[in-house]
Design a protein around this motif. Structure first.
Motif, PDB file in Angstrom:
ATOM      1  N   SER A  21       0.826  -1.206   0.000  1.00 15.64           N
ATOM      2  CA  SER A  21       0.000   0.000   0.000  1.00 15.64           C
ATOM      3  C   SER A  21       0.859   1.254   0.000  1.00 15.64           C
ATOM      4  O   SER A  21       0.524   2.243  -0.664  1.00 15.64           O
TER       5      SER A  21
ATOM      6  N   ALA B  77       0.533   3.990  -2.959  1.00 12.85           N
ATOM      7  CA  ALA B  77       0.138   5.371  -2.674  1.00 12.85           C
ATOM      8  C   ALA B  77       1.019   6.353  -3.440  1.00 12.85           C
ATOM      9  O   ALA B  77       0.525   7.290  -4.082  1.00 12.85           O
TER      10      ALA B  77
ATOM     11  N   LEU C  10      -6.489   4.269   0.551  1.00  8.07           N
ATOM     12  CA  LEU C  10      -6.324   4.363  -0.897  1.00  8.07           C
ATOM     13  C   LEU C  10      -7.660   4.487  -1.627  1.00  8.07           C
ATOM     14  O   LEU C  10      -7.688   4.719  -2.836  1.00  8.07           O
TER      15      LEU C  10
ATOM     16  N   TYR D 186      -6.478   9.974  -4.795  1.00  9.81           N
ATOM     17  CA  TYR D 186      -6.028   8.996  -5.786  1.00  9.81           C
ATOM     18  C   TYR D 186      -7.099   8.825  -6.868  1.00  9.81           C
ATOM     19  O   TYR D 186      -7.774   7.782  -6.939  1.00  9.81           O
TER      20      TYR D 186
END
Length: 308
Positions: free
Chosen positions: A62, A66, A89, A95
């Motif tokens: 993760s 990111a 996320l 994102y």
């Protein structure tokens, strides 16, 4: 395997998806290793942006995803991760081009806490790697615990690969008096954790350790003392939502084992796969990668049709 199935229109696993691809569509792949480092992922994302790549698949971590997704969003490049499960996320404002083929940790943490509650365990500790995944999962677990009547006595974090911090986190659990511990760590740190848990006597009667996501066989493989580590992990519980355990997973394994090696070992992979390796049981990430590649292919083919 996914790339070959897409380019050769092999519909054994996803017949409906295969029908969505135009006849002349071909997927061209460039594979690079982020070395589990955010900076390397950003470097590759910038290079791919300059080369005009249409989509990026990855990463497992993760924390890496990111950084990768932020860099890719600057060029409006879609990113599809097959392993990054941190619930943070899912923030579309941060994102905007990121999608995932793996379930969020918010769901995993909720299922873990509910399972703990159903066993009558009312107090737990959490040991977690202090990165986007471990920190986020710990937060999700604590939030779920409050709703399900479970008290988190202590949540102890440690830096990835820092043996002294790992040992310190386990000692905090011992001092807290907690008997049930949820452990969020990657395979590389698990051998140290297992050794410290053993030395602190935290696997005696009345104690339980629950490891999430990391397969015990990977922990043993990453250990300098595999036999001792295996012995120390005896009795640990493994909690996860694993798509490879159901009917889809069985079918996936059958198809993988029937794949010709020359179709899997191409110029990109460099012949790394062996017959023995592809016959090893797949985990949830095998399927998640396969799904991510197909998702990218369908999305890109739709973009091409829209441009035409």
């Amino acid at each position: 395997m996914a790339v070959r199935h897409i380019n050769d229109r092999v519909a054994s696993l996803v017949p409906e998806a295969a029908e969505l691809l135009p006849a002349n569509f071909k997927l061209v792949v460039d594979i690079q290793d982020s070395m589990a480092q955010p900076s390397m992922a950003v470097k590759h994302a910038m290079t791919w942006s300059e080369e005009g790549r249409h989509a990026i698949i990855g990463s497992y971590r993760s924390a890496v995803t990111a950084a990768l997704a932020l860099a890719a969003s600057a060029a409006a490049t879609p990113v599809i991760s097959w392993g990054a499960s941190a619930s943070s996320l899912g923030d579309r404002d941060t994102y905007p081009t990121l999608s995932r083929s793996v379930v969020s940790d918010a769901v995993l943490a909720e299922s873990t806490i509910r399972a703990i509650s159903s066993m009558g365990w009312k107090q737990i500790a959490i040991v977690f790697v202090d990165d986007a995944w471990g920190r986020g999962y710990a937060w999700d677990a604590m939030s779920s615990a409050r709703k399900n009547g479970v008290e988190v006595v202590i949540a102890a974090g440690f830096a990835l690969g820092d043996r002294s911090e790992v040992a310190g986190a386990v000692r905090q659990v011992a001092e807290s008096g907690a008997r049930i511990t949820v452990c969020l760590a990657f395979a590389a740190d698990m051998a140290v954790i297992a050794a410290e848990v053993d030395s602190q006597g935290l696997l005696s009667t009345g104690h339980a350790w629950i490891i999430h996501r990391t397969a015990l066989k990977d922990v043993v493989a990453a250990s300098d003392e595999p036999d001792k580590t295996l012995q120390r992990l005896t009795g640990w519980l493994v909690g996860t939502i694993d798509a490879s355990l159901g009917e889809k997973g069985v079918r996936f394994q059958e198809v993988l084992e029937s794949e010709p090696l020359n179709g899997l070992n191409n110029s990109v992979l460099g012949g790394e796969l062996t017959e023995a390796l592809i016959k090893e049981p797949c985990d949830m990430f095998c399927i998640a990668v396969y799904d991510a590649v197909w998702t990218a292919a369908i999305a890109m083919s739709r973009m091409e049709l829209a441009e035409d």
